[in-house]
Write a protein that holds these residues in place. Structure first.
Motif, PDB file in Angstrom:
ATOM      1  N   VAL A  29       0.839  -1.205   0.000  1.00  0.00           N
ATOM      2  CA  VAL A  29       0.000   0.000   0.000  1.00  0.00           C
ATOM      3  C   VAL A  29       0.870   1.250   0.000  1.00  0.00           C
ATOM      4  N   VAL A  30       1.952   1.218   0.770  1.00  0.00           N
ATOM      5  CA  VAL A  30       2.866   2.348   0.839  1.00  0.00           C
ATOM      6  C   VAL A  30       3.545   2.558  -0.511  1.00  0.00           C
ATOM      7  N   TYR A  31       4.017   1.472  -1.128  1.00  0.00           N
ATOM      8  CA  TYR A  31       4.687   1.595  -2.425  1.00  0.00           C
ATOM      9  C   TYR A  31       3.738   2.124  -3.502  1.00  0.00           C
ATOM     10  N   ILE A  32       2.499   1.650  -3.478  1.00  0.00           N
ATOM     11  CA  ILE A  32       1.523   2.107  -4.469  1.00  0.00           C
ATOM     12  C   ILE A  32       1.197   3.579  -4.264  1.00  0.00           C
ATOM     13  N   ARG A  33       1.034   3.987  -2.994  1.00  0.00           N
ATOM     14  CA  ARG A  33       0.751   5.399  -2.725  1.00  0.00           C
ATOM     15  C   ARG A  33       1.930   6.277  -3.147  1.00  0.00           C
ATOM     16  N   THR A  34       3.141   5.799  -2.903  1.00  0.00           N
ATOM     17  CA  THR A  34       4.318   6.548  -3.329  1.00  0.00           C
ATOM     18  C   THR A  34       4.385   6.668  -4.840  1.00  0.00           C
ATOM     19  N   ALA A  35       4.050   5.584  -5.552  1.00  0.00           N
ATOM     20  CA  ALA A  35       4.033   5.625  -7.014  1.00  0.00           C
ATOM     21  C   ALA A  35       2.993   6.622  -7.521  1.00  0.00           C
ATOM     22  N   GLU A  36       1.869   6.721  -6.830  1.00  0.00           N
ATOM     23  CA  GLU A  36       0.841   7.691  -7.226  1.00  0.00           C
ATOM     24  C   GLU A  36       1.354   9.120  -7.072  1.00  0.00           C
ATOM     25  N   TYR A  37       2.062   9.393  -5.983  1.00  0.00           N
ATOM     26  CA  TYR A  37       2.657  10.723  -5.802  1.00  0.00           C
ATOM     27  C   TYR A  37       3.692  11.008  -6.882  1.00  0.00           C
ATOM     28  N   LEU A  38       4.511  10.005  -7.197  1.00  0.00           N
ATOM     29  CA  LEU A  38       5.538  10.195  -8.220  1.00  0.00           C
ATOM     30  C   LEU A  38       4.919  10.444  -9.589  1.00  0.00           C
ATOM     31  N   PHE A  54      12.802   4.248  -4.916  1.00  0.00           N
ATOM     32  CA  PHE A  54      13.245   3.709  -6.211  1.00  0.00           C
ATOM     33  C   PHE A  54      12.335   2.587  -6.692  1.00  0.00           C
ATOM     34  N   PHE A  55      11.932   1.700  -5.776  1.00  0.00           N
ATOM     35  CA  PHE A  55      11.065   0.590  -6.179  1.00  0.00           C
ATOM     36  C   PHE A  55       9.725   1.117  -6.684  1.00  0.00           C
ATOM     37  N   SER A  56       9.186   2.125  -6.015  1.00  0.00           N
ATOM     38  CA  SER A  56       7.931   2.729  -6.474  1.00  0.00           C
ATOM     39  C   SER A  56       8.111   3.379  -7.839  1.00  0.00           C
ATOM     40  N   LEU A  57       9.288   3.939  -8.085  1.00  0.00           N
ATOM     41  CA  LEU A  57       9.568   4.542  -9.390  1.00  0.00           C
ATOM     42  C   LEU A  57       9.579   3.479 -10.484  1.00  0.00           C
ATOM     43  N   LEU A  58      10.153   2.321 -10.190  1.00  0.00           N
ATOM     44  CA  LEU A  58      10.111   1.211 -11.151  1.00  0.00           C
ATOM     45  C   LEU A  58       8.677   0.771 -11.422  1.00  0.00           C
ATOM     46  N   MET A  59       7.877   0.703 -10.368  1.00  0.00           N
ATOM     47  CA  MET A  59       6.463   0.351 -10.543  1.00  0.00           C
ATOM     48  C   MET A  59       5.761   1.356 -11.443  1.00  0.00           C
ATOM     49  N   LEU A  60       6.082   2.636 -11.247  1.00  0.00           N
ATOM     50  CA  LEU A  60       5.468   3.681 -12.070  1.00  0.00           C
ATOM     51  C   LEU A  60       5.843   3.514 -13.538  1.00  0.00           C
ATOM     52  N   TYR A  61       7.113   3.314 -13.831  1.00  0.00           N
ATOM     53  CA  TYR A  61       7.559   3.172 -15.220  1.00  0.00           C
ATOM     54  C   TYR A  61       6.959   1.928 -15.876  1.00  0.00           C
ATOM     55  N   MET A  62       6.930   0.818 -15.142  1.00  0.00           N
ATOM     56  CA  MET A  62       6.353  -0.400 -15.710  1.00  0.00           C
ATOM     57  C   MET A  62       4.860  -0.237 -15.956  1.00  0.00           C
ATOM     58  N   SER A  63       4.196   0.464 -15.048  1.00  0.00           N
ATOM     59  CA  SER A  63       2.767   0.706 -15.231  1.00  0.00           C
ATOM     60  C   SER A  63       2.504   1.558 -16.466  1.00  0.00           C
ATOM     61  N   ASP A  64       3.350   2.564 -16.693  1.00  0.00           N
ATOM     62  CA  ASP A  64       3.166   3.435 -17.858  1.00  0.00           C
ATOM     63  C   ASP A  64       3.485   2.707 -19.158  1.00  0.00           C
ATOM     64  N   ILE A  65       4.526   1.879 -19.132  1.00  0.00           N
ATOM     65  CA  ILE A  65       4.947   1.199 -20.365  1.00  0.00           C
ATOM     66  C   ILE A  65       3.930   0.151 -20.796  1.00  0.00           C
ATOM     67  N   PHE A  66       3.436  -0.646 -19.850  1.00  0.00           N
ATOM     68  CA  PHE A  66       2.546  -1.759 -20.188  1.00  0.00           C
ATOM     69  C   PHE A  66       1.084  -1.461 -19.884  1.00  0.00           C
ATOM     70  N   THR A  67       0.791  -0.228 -19.463  1.00  0.00           N
ATOM     71  CA  THR A  67      -0.584   0.191 -19.147  1.00  0.00           C
ATOM     72  C   THR A  67      -1.273  -0.808 -18.213  1.00  0.00           C
ATOM     73  N   ILE A  68      -0.633  -1.070 -17.095  1.00  0.00           N
ATOM     74  CA  ILE A  68      -1.189  -1.956 -16.073  1.00  0.00           C
ATOM     75  C   ILE A  68      -1.241  -1.178 -14.755  1.00  0.00           C
ATOM     76  N   THR A  69      -1.891  -1.769 -13.766  1.00  0.00           N
ATOM     77  CA  THR A  69      -2.006  -1.104 -12.475  1.00  0.00           C
ATOM     78  C   THR A  69      -0.669  -1.157 -11.739  1.00  0.00           C
ATOM     79  N   TYR A  70      -0.539  -0.294 -10.737  1.00  0.00           N
ATOM     80  CA  TYR A  70       0.681  -0.302  -9.936  1.00  0.00           C
ATOM     81  C   TYR A  70       0.841  -1.623  -9.188  1.00  0.00           C
ATOM     82  N   GLN A  71      -0.259  -2.191  -8.748  1.00  0.00           N
ATOM     83  CA  GLN A  71      -0.192  -3.475  -8.050  1.00  0.00           C
ATOM     84  C   GLN A  71       0.351  -4.561  -8.971  1.00  0.00           C
TER      85      GLN A  71
END
Length: 393
Positions: A29-38, A54-71
């Motif tokens: 939940v913390v990582y997802i919330r951080t990715a939302e802020y980023l 950094f891990f949340s940043l990776l989640m953000l980039y992967m979500s943008d590239i593959f159009t999937i949720t942060y989870q």
């Protein structure tokens, strides 16, 4: 083929653990919330939510590239990290001298079955990324012991630098890179124990200095505020000193009677040691720890003395870092000893190989046979539990 089996098994295991456990863990939940802020370029809120983004940043980039949720992005990243780590473990064992086919098979079985590689596959945690790059660094370091070469040093520094973006332990190892390189290249003559003591003490001091920001109460403050090294040192000791003093006072008032307050420090030391041992055994599991102890007691070692010294150094550094965390927080999250466990498991294939060659079932007496069967069943039970582990709070 062995590595391919590890990779395929890791993919299947990741799918299985996610299938039986669709509830995300608290840290996710913390990582997802951080990715939302980023995603909104709100770095202030992101750093305030989690100091290691950094891990949340990776989640953000992967979500943008593959159009999937942060989870989904976090789950895919963890699956990749843990799967690659299982394959890297085989290469690390071979770098420590386990080049025979039987040792390679034993290493693959451990990477496939041991709970350390499977227990947290359904979690969204940054520890998986740290573990993968730590194993890459360990592979480069072990290679430098036997082969040497500039590229291994570059690989070591790069992988430790990336691992430090995931966990504070990576920072400690990165700052100690010059000593690690010097240690790995030193000749076999001379006192290895002096180097062991030097590196372990240095790791402890560095863990105190850089760990305060993460583990001390109310540490961190303004995430963008720069401080001088002297101010950081003062803050580290004051925060840790306040934390320890507070815990001593709690022990005096809550657990000890009016006439037993002088035993507060003894109780504190006992609690810290118990927490450390419990956390390590919980992650390594008792049957696997027993196998390791039997092997070491019987004289099982790596082929080269430098490899044994390197293994002891790494174990000592991990233990000191965990000890600092336990002293400051008086608890250890179950996954904190994950890298220590993986490092300990490097010796297990050599122990199993020795058992196959040295122990004959027909020559064992009845108590030894019963003990072996209990240990085997217990160990397999721990492996199964790692594949049937639902998200814990």
């Amino acid at each position: 083929y062995t590595v391919l089996v590890c990779l395929f098994s890791g993919i299947v295991t990741s799918f299985w653990t996610l299938y039986i456990d669709d509830v995300i863990n608290n840290d996710a939940v913390v990582y997802i919330r951080t990715a939302e802020y980023l995603s909104r370029n709100d770095w202030w809120s992101a750093m305030s939510t989690h100091h290691w983004p950094f891990f949340s940043l990776l989640m953000l980039y992967m979500s943008d590239i593959f159009t999937i949720t942060y989870q989904a992005a976090g789950q895919i990243l963890n699956a990749v990290f843990f799967t690659v780590s299982s394959a890297l473990f085989v290469f690390v064992v071979r770098a420590f001298g386990g080049v025979s086919q039987r040792l390679t098979v034993f290493a693959a079985l451990i990477a496939i079955l041991h709970p350390a590689f499977n227990e947290y596959r359904a979690f969204i945690i940054r520890d998986a990324g740290y573990l993968m790059f730590y194993l890459i660094a360990l592979l480069c370091l072990a290679k430098s012991v036997t082969a040497g070469g500039l590229w291994y040093s570059i690989g070591l520094i790069f992988s430790l630098a990336v691992s430090s973006l995931f966990r504070i332990e990576g920072v400690v190892f990165l700052l100690l890179t010059p000593l690690l390189l010097k240690f790995s290249r030193r000749a076999s003559v001379g006192s290895g124990w002096s180097w062991l003591l030097l590196l372990v003490v240095a790791a402890g001091l560095l863990a105190i200095v850089v760990g305060w920001w993460l583990v001390a109460p109310n540490a961190g403050g303004n995430p963008f505020e720069l401080q001088s090294p002297f101010e950081i040192m003062n803050n580290a000791w004051s925060q840790i000193g306040f934390s320890v003093t507070h815990k001593i006072q709690v022990l005096k008032h809550e657990f000890l009677g009016q006439y037993a307050t002088e035993y507060a420090y003894a109780l504190f030391i006992f609690a810290v040691i118990t927490i450390l041992i419990s956390a390590v055994l919980s992650q390594l599991t008792i049957p696997w720890a027993a196998i390791l102890f039997v092997g070491l007691w019987s004289g099982v070692r790596f082929p080269q003395g430098a490899q044994n010294r390197l293994w002891l150094i790494l174990l000592g550094m991990h233990l000191v870092i965990l000890l600092v965390f336990a002293i400051v927080k008086l608890f250890l999250v179950s996954r904190y000893p994950l890298a220590l466990t993986i490092t300990s498991l490097i010796m297990i294939p050599f122990v199993l190989d020795w058992m196959v060659q040295a122990i004959r079932w027909q020559k064992l007496n009845i108590p030894a046979r019963l003990f072996s069967l209990i240990l085997l069943v217990w160990g397999m039970g721990e492996c199964v539990s790692g594949l049937d582990n639902f998200t814990r709070a």
